[in-house]
Design a protein around this motif. Structure first.
Motif, PDB file in Angstrom:
ATOM      1  N   ALA A 107       0.833  -1.323  -0.048  1.00 17.94           N
ATOM      2  CA  ALA A 107       0.002  -0.033   0.132  1.00 17.94           C
ATOM      3  C   ALA A 107       0.711   1.315   0.016  1.00 17.94           C
ATOM      4  CB  ALA A 107      -0.705   0.008   1.163  1.00 17.94           C
ATOM      5  N   LEU A 108       1.980   1.102   0.800  1.00 18.39           N
ATOM      6  CA  LEU A 108       2.402   2.519   0.819  1.00 18.39           C
ATOM      7  C   LEU A 108       3.591   2.440  -0.532  1.00 18.39           C
ATOM      8  CD1 LEU A 108       4.874   1.944   4.167  1.00 18.39           C
ATOM      9  CD2 LEU A 108       3.318   3.731   3.600  1.00 18.39           C
ATOM     10  N   ASP A 109       3.906   1.562  -1.528  1.00 15.40           N
ATOM     11  CA  ASP A 109       4.409   1.735  -2.637  1.00 15.40           C
ATOM     12  C   ASP A 109       3.524   2.335  -3.597  1.00 15.40           C
ATOM     13  OD1 ASP A 109       6.986   0.531  -2.140  1.00 15.40           O
ATOM     14  OD2 ASP A 109       6.741  -1.382  -2.490  1.00 15.40           O
ATOM     15  N   SER A 110       2.161   1.638  -3.427  1.00 11.10           N
ATOM     16  CA  SER A 110       1.174   2.297  -4.215  1.00 11.10           C
ATOM     17  C   SER A 110       0.969   3.925  -4.147  1.00 11.10           C
ATOM     18  CB  SER A 110      -0.129   1.576  -4.142  1.00 11.10           C
ATOM     19  OG  SER A 110      -0.295   0.323  -4.521  1.00 11.10           O
ATOM     20  N   GLY A 111       1.088   4.495  -2.790  1.00  9.58           N
ATOM     21  CA  GLY A 111       0.744   5.530  -2.449  1.00  9.58           C
ATOM     22  C   GLY A 111       1.741   6.459  -2.983  1.00  9.58           C
ATOM     23  N   LEU A 112       2.981   6.059  -2.769  1.00 10.60           N
ATOM     24  CA  LEU A 112       4.197   6.857  -2.640  1.00 10.60           C
ATOM     25  C   LEU A 112       4.741   6.864  -4.249  1.00 10.60           C
ATOM     26  CD1 LEU A 112       6.220   5.927   0.669  1.00 10.60           C
ATOM     27  CD2 LEU A 112       4.847   8.223  -0.004  1.00 10.60           C
ATOM     28  N   ARG A 113       4.760   5.674  -5.064  1.00  6.06           N
ATOM     29  CA  ARG A 113       5.535   5.390  -6.010  1.00  6.06           C
ATOM     30  C   ARG A 113       4.610   5.333  -7.400  1.00  6.06           C
ATOM     31  NH1 ARG A 113       9.082   4.379  -2.328  1.00  6.06           N
ATOM     32  NH2 ARG A 113       8.353   2.479  -1.894  1.00  6.06           N
ATOM     33  N   GLY A 114       3.220   5.003  -6.788  1.00  6.62           N
ATOM     34  CA  GLY A 114       2.278   4.451  -8.041  1.00  6.62           C
ATOM     35  C   GLY A 114       2.756   2.981  -8.334  1.00  6.62           C
ATOM     36  N   ASP A 115       3.686   2.175  -7.348  1.00  9.79           N
ATOM     37  CA  ASP A 115       4.050   1.058  -7.971  1.00  9.79           C
ATOM     38  C   ASP A 115       3.140   0.152  -7.328  1.00  9.79           C
ATOM     39  OD1 ASP A 115       5.270  -1.487  -8.349  1.00  9.79           O
ATOM     40  OD2 ASP A 115       7.355  -0.767  -7.613  1.00  9.79           O
ATOM     41  N   HIS A 116       2.150  -0.664  -7.822  1.00 11.80           N
ATOM     42  CA  HIS A 116       1.384  -1.680  -7.382  1.00 11.80           C
ATOM     43  C   HIS A 116       1.794  -3.000  -7.735  1.00 11.80           C
ATOM     44  CE1 HIS A 116      -1.293   1.977  -7.452  1.00 11.80           C
ATOM     45  NE2 HIS A 116      -0.942   1.898  -9.026  1.00 11.80           N
ATOM     46  N   SER A 117       3.055  -3.464  -8.025  1.00 10.72           N
ATOM     47  CA  SER A 117       3.589  -4.655  -8.246  1.00 10.72           C
ATOM     48  C   SER A 117       3.379  -5.518  -6.842  1.00 10.72           C
ATOM     49  CB  SER A 117       4.727  -4.590  -8.503  1.00 10.72           C
ATOM     50  OG  SER A 117       5.802  -4.072  -7.626  1.00 10.72           O
ATOM     51  N   VAL A 118       3.467  -5.094  -5.638  1.00  5.66           N
ATOM     52  CA  VAL A 118       3.483  -5.862  -4.199  1.00  5.66           C
ATOM     53  C   VAL A 118       1.951  -6.264  -4.107  1.00  5.66           C
ATOM     54  CG1 VAL A 118       3.876  -5.853  -1.896  1.00  5.66           C
ATOM     55  CG2 VAL A 118       5.512  -4.824  -3.343  1.00  5.66           C
ATOM     56  N   LEU A 119       1.174  -5.357  -4.481  1.00  7.03           N
ATOM     57  CA  LEU A 119      -0.369  -5.644  -4.205  1.00  7.03           C
ATOM     58  C   LEU A 119      -0.837  -6.446  -5.224  1.00  7.03           C
ATOM     59  CD1 LEU A 119      -1.832  -2.346  -2.746  1.00  7.03           C
ATOM     60  CD2 LEU A 119      -1.113  -4.369  -1.585  1.00  7.03           C
ATOM     61  N   MET A 120      -0.144  -6.436  -6.310  1.00  4.11           N
ATOM     62  CA  MET A 120      -0.779  -7.233  -7.411  1.00  4.11           C
ATOM     63  C   MET A 120      -0.307  -8.701  -7.201  1.00  4.11           C
ATOM     64  SD  MET A 120      -0.377  -5.178 -11.026  1.00  4.11           S
ATOM     65  CE  MET A 120      -1.262  -3.866 -11.297  1.00  4.11           C
TER      66      MET A 120
END
Length: 234
Positions: free
Chosen positions: A119-132
């Protein structure tokens, strides 16, 4: 889109649940063995997470304090009450044990480092790979859980979306207000405390000991407080 990863994770759980519901007619003997396999796997996952702690003393103290708070608030009963409320409207005979499925799946999917880091990666960098990646793992897990616990597993997608979505939306605030070293420690200790709870879920599935796992949830804010105090004052 900040919430894309959270949405995909929730959809993964929903899709996995629907697939799992197609497998509910398998023989009870197979369901029992599958549940044992899940329980063993979840227990090992919990043990692995618990070893992430840098100082297990804080985990122990937070779990004790959290247990007291959780028992006073009776969180387990409140979560099951939500499930029973839905059962009365959907018909338990058609939907399985909604309360058990909802509580078990929610605790498994929400507790852990992937939810926070992703969630932090999604919010900070727009990187959704971990949540995917988490969506694929949760999707498979929800399919297996739904085959034995029923449609209640589907409802866990809601708290997962709210939890991960809130972290993603507040990621900028979290990064600016919490030092990187402290944030790393918080994630490690929260993962470890969560691992103990995941182990407890595994023991419940194996019917070794009936543990009110939801009543341990206050341990998470308690360990945040303890680690923060340790970081700044000791």
């Amino acid at each position: 889109m900040v919430l894309l990863g959270s949405l995909i994770n929730a959809l993964g759980i929903a899709a996995g649940t629907l697939i799992g519901l197609l497998l509910t007619k398998i023989p009870d003997r197979i369901k029992e063995t599958v549940m044992i396999a899940i329980g063993l796997s979840v227990s090992i996952l919990g043990i692995t997470m618990a070893f992430k702690s840098e100082d297990f003393f804080y985990v122990i103290v937070s779990l004790i304090a959290g247990a007291v708070i959780g028992e006073v608030l009776n969180l387990e009963e409140k979560l099951h009450a939500v499930g029973r409320w839905i059962e009365r409207r959907m018909g338990k005979s058609k939907s399985g044990n909604i309360a058990e499925g909802f509580v078990t799946a929610t605790l498994i999917f929400v507790i852990g480092a992937m939810a926070i880091v992703g969630a932090l990666d999604s919010g900070l960098r727009g990187d959704h790979s971990v949540l995917m990646t988490k969506a694929m793992i949760d999707g498979f897990t929800s399919a297996v859980l739904a085959s034995t616990l029923g449609i209640g597993v589907l409802l866990s997608a809601i708290p997962v979306l709210l939890y991960e979505g809130a972290i993603a939306l507040l990621a900028g605030v979290i990064q600016s207000s919490i030092e990187e070293k402290l944030l790393s420690s918080l994630i490690s200790e929260m993962t470890a405390a969560g691992g103990v709870m995941i182990l407890a879920i595994g023991l419940n599935m194996l019917q070794i000991k009936a543990i009110r796992v939801a009543n341990l949830l206050p341990a998470l804010p308690v360990i945040i407080l303890l680690v923060t105090i340790q970081h700044y004052f000791f």
